[in-house]
Design an enzyme around this catalytic site. Sequence first.
Site, PDB file in Angstrom:
ATOM      1  N   SER A 113      -9.165  -5.007  -6.398  1.00 34.85           N
ATOM      2  CA  SER A 113      -9.841  -3.713  -6.385  1.00 34.85           C
ATOM      3  C   SER A 113      -8.869  -2.559  -6.174  1.00 34.85           C
ATOM      4  CB  SER A 113     -10.890  -3.697  -5.274  1.00 34.85           C
ATOM      5  OG  SER A 113     -10.292  -4.013  -4.040  1.00 34.85           O
ATOM      6  N   GLN A 115      -7.982   0.189  -4.016  1.00 43.22           N
ATOM      7  CA  GLN A 115      -8.273   0.159  -2.591  1.00 43.22           C
ATOM      8  C   GLN A 115      -7.252   0.942  -1.793  1.00 43.22           C
ATOM      9  OE1 GLN A 115      -6.516  -3.839  -0.857  1.00 43.22           O
ATOM     10  NE2 GLN A 115      -7.544  -4.294  -2.818  1.00 43.22           N
ATOM     11  N   HIS A 117      -6.052   1.081   2.720  1.00 42.37           N
ATOM     12  CA  HIS A 117      -6.296   0.561   4.057  1.00 42.37           C
ATOM     13  C   HIS A 117      -6.275   1.709   5.062  1.00 42.37           C
ATOM     14  CE1 HIS A 117      -5.806  -3.252   2.155  1.00 42.37           C
ATOM     15  NE2 HIS A 117      -4.539  -3.018   1.866  1.00 42.37           N
ATOM     16  N   LYS A 140      -3.812  -1.351   8.663  1.00 40.61           N
ATOM     17  CA  LYS A 140      -3.309  -2.444   7.842  1.00 40.61           C
ATOM     18  C   LYS A 140      -2.203  -1.977   6.895  1.00 40.61           C
ATOM     19  CE  LYS A 140      -4.895  -6.054   4.664  1.00 40.61           C
ATOM     20  NZ  LYS A 140      -5.928  -6.402   3.662  1.00 40.61           N
ATOM     21  N   GLU A 142       1.100  -2.637   4.837  1.00 42.92           N
ATOM     22  CA  GLU A 142       1.454  -3.934   4.289  1.00 42.92           C
ATOM     23  C   GLU A 142       2.686  -3.833   3.389  1.00 42.92           C
ATOM     24  OE1 GLU A 142      -2.201  -4.939   2.324  1.00 42.92           O
ATOM     25  OE2 GLU A 142      -1.582  -4.060   0.430  1.00 42.92           O
ATOM     26  N   HIS A 280      -3.855   1.609  -4.071  1.00 45.31           N
ATOM     27  CA  HIS A 280      -3.103   0.591  -4.789  1.00 45.31           C
ATOM     28  C   HIS A 280      -4.062  -0.461  -5.319  1.00 45.31           C
ATOM     29  CE1 HIS A 280      -3.456  -0.838  -0.639  1.00 45.31           C
ATOM     30  NE2 HIS A 280      -3.355  -2.079  -1.097  1.00 45.31           N
ATOM     31  N   ARG A 299     -12.737  -0.051  -0.699  1.00 50.70           N
ATOM     32  CA  ARG A 299     -12.670  -0.277  -2.147  1.00 50.70           C
ATOM     33  C   ARG A 299     -13.450   0.793  -2.906  1.00 50.70           C
ATOM     34  NH1 ARG A 299     -13.746  -5.145   0.379  1.00 50.70           N
ATOM     35  NH2 ARG A 299     -12.137  -6.748   0.141  1.00 50.70           N
ATOM     36  N   LYS A 305     -17.379  -6.293  -5.188  1.00 48.40           N
ATOM     37  CA  LYS A 305     -17.659  -6.164  -3.757  1.00 48.40           C
ATOM     38  C   LYS A 305     -18.141  -4.753  -3.422  1.00 48.40           C
ATOM     39  CE  LYS A 305     -14.275  -9.664  -2.330  1.00 48.40           C
ATOM     40  NZ  LYS A 305     -13.076  -9.952  -1.493  1.00 48.40           N
TER      41      LYS A 305
END
Length: 426
Positions: A113, A115, A117, A140, A142, A280, A299, A305
């Site tokens: 997706s 998205q 964070h 989050k 990453e 991203h 998302r 989802k």
Amino acid sequence: METTVKPRRLRVAVQNYDWGRTGEEAAVARLFSLNDPNSPIDLSLPFAELWIGTHPSGPSFLFPDDSDSDGVVPLKDWILQNPSAVLGSEVTKRWRDDLPFLFKVLSVSKALSIQAHPDKELAEVLHKMRPNVYKDSNHKPEMAIALSEFKALCGFVSLEELKDVLTSVPEIGEIVGDEHVDRIMTLKETDACEEIKIALQSIYTKLMLASQETVSEHVSKLMHRLNAENKDRILTEKEQLALQLEKQYPSDIGVISAFFFNYVKLIPGEALSIGANEPHAYISGECIECMATSDNVVRAGLTPKYKDVHTLCSMLTYKQGFPEVLQGIPLNDHVSRYTPPFDEFEVDRISLPPAESLEFPAVPGPSIFIVVAGQGSMQMSSSTAGEMIMEGNAFFVPAKNEIKFSAGVSGELQLYRAGVNSRFFD
């Protein structure tokens, strides 16, 4: 004298999301099956993510040894028995009694997706409002390190590239209207950053909030135009990507909004670091991923989802420009380190030629190692016997353990290590 807790082998968790790869060719399926050969797996399922850590959505467990009287023990429970000795005093002072990072392997067959964070403050709000969707209150950040060619969308394109997009993809203007397009086209790179950000946020939000009927109509129109033009010219990489995404997610706004993002292609060993509130979407390939211990994802496209479009559009930083691609800094002939700007984690890539050995120095915090190729041995110190290690093995190494790795006589031994960012201890 402070007691050193010995390393432990881990049983890892797996996530079978529908964007994962099926069959033995998937790195996640292969490593998962080798991690615990006694647990049969269904290779017809998509294997998306291998998780190594303490997050409740996919916790790791210790393989039993002679010191265990209670059978299989969750890694988190084991840490709780002696957090300061296992994690190190500086880590427990900052993050209390939990591992601050989550280590993963990803096998991506179908785009993830669009998205972002949330940062720590927003994560706490979202978790309180919708705990069934946002499972924890942590941020989050990453990092993804390519194991194969790895493709992703990451961050907004530059102002000049966005102008080219609005000229070459008329369907965007038809959705958002001339006023939004004209506002972008009259901006200059020298204009105030805040003015550019406001205009970008306005046009992107307008696009993402378009009705499903409008989106379906214009995605269809875009597909017809690109398929027709493909007969007379070579489509751009981004146009080819749009055709690919539409096959995976028909009539999805993500097909059009992908034009707003940088298209990044990593070769093995290259990495992306993604901060909070940065858009991203991973497209394809396999990677090692490390992040703060969280599973919070907001998302807004390319997914069946739950979509939280208003939250995503309001939270983004709207920074523009191509993201930095990390190459890893060599520590010696066999180890490269990837150091993102986050305290929670860093990742080491370790490659040992046949019959070579490497002493990995003791560090003040915990480490997790996973073997992704080859076989060899791992030794705690010169006074103990080595333990055989092979592809799929994962180990938790408590703070202040010096480890020696030795490759077998045939084939390279390849491992990845996740640990707390070394700069945190400086």
